[in-house]
Design a protein around this motif. Sequence first.
Motif, PDB file in Angstrom:
ATOM      1  N   SER A  32       0.814  -4.009  -3.626  1.00  0.00           N
ATOM      2  CA  SER A  32      -0.556  -3.710  -3.203  1.00  0.00           C
ATOM      3  C   SER A  32      -1.573  -3.874  -4.324  1.00  0.00           C
ATOM      4  N   GLN A  34      -3.322  -6.296  -5.540  1.00  0.00           N
ATOM      5  CA  GLN A  34      -4.547  -7.062  -5.278  1.00  0.00           C
ATOM      6  C   GLN A  34      -5.599  -6.196  -4.581  1.00  0.00           C
ATOM      7  N   SER A  35      -5.184  -5.362  -3.637  1.00  0.00           N
ATOM      8  CA  SER A  35      -6.165  -4.555  -2.909  1.00  0.00           C
ATOM      9  C   SER A  35      -6.493  -3.237  -3.611  1.00  0.00           C
ATOM     10  N   SER A 105      -0.756  -2.315   1.015  1.00  0.00           N
ATOM     11  CA  SER A 105      -1.418  -3.457   1.651  1.00  0.00           C
ATOM     12  C   SER A 105      -0.882  -3.752   3.044  1.00  0.00           C
ATOM     13  N   GLN A 108      -2.377  -1.376   5.715  1.00  0.00           N
ATOM     14  CA  GLN A 108      -3.821  -1.177   5.793  1.00  0.00           C
ATOM     15  C   GLN A 108      -4.363  -1.668   7.133  1.00  0.00           C
TER      16      GLN A 108
END
Length: 192
Positions: A32, A34-35, A105, A108
Motif C-alpha cells: 500500500s 503508493q497510496s 490499497s 480501499q
Amino acid sequence: MKTDYQLTSERLLLRPYKNADLLDLLEAIHHSQQSLTPWLPWCHAQYSQHDAHEWIYASQQNWAYDISYEFAIFERSTETFIGSTSLSNLSELTNSAEMGYWIRSSAQRQGYAKEACQAIAQFAFETVGLTRIEIVTHTGNLASQRTALATKAHFECTARNRIITQDGPVDGLLFSLIPSDITSSPPPFTQQ
C-alpha cells in the motif's frame, strides 16, 4: 485497558495488535506504499520487520497504560488484515483524542474506513468516555476527508501548521465528532 478487547461491526473485527499480526501488517504496508506514503511519513520502502515489531510492541504498551488505542482491522468473513485505526493524543484536559486510520490499497473504496471509524468513535464515546474526537487530514488527502465526512464528522477549519512532515509543518484540515453526531444512528457493533 485490557488488550483482549475487540469490536465487531457488520463486516469488520477490530482488536488490539498481537505479535501474530506482524507479517500481515508488513505485507499490507508494502503493498500500500503508493497510496499511503504521501500522507503517512512512517510508510516508506525501507519499512522492515523490525519496524513492524516495534510498532506492535509500542501499541501493546499504549493499551496497557491507556496512552492510546490502536486497532488492527480485519474483514470478518475472511479474517484478512485490511488496515488500522486508532485513538491517540488523548487529553484529560479536553476529554478528547485524535482519530487516525488507513486501509490497505486492495481494500480501499469499499467503505471499510467509514465502518471502522464509526465503530471506534462509538468505543471512544461509550467505553472510554470521551466527549470529542478530532480527525486531521492533509489538505490534499481527499480519501481521508471523504471518510471523515462519511463518519459524520464536521469540518471545523484549516488549521495552520497542524501536521509535522519531514519538510516541516504544513496545514491540516480539522474535523470533529462529538457523541451526538453518532447517537442519531449508531453503527451496530459489539464489544468483548
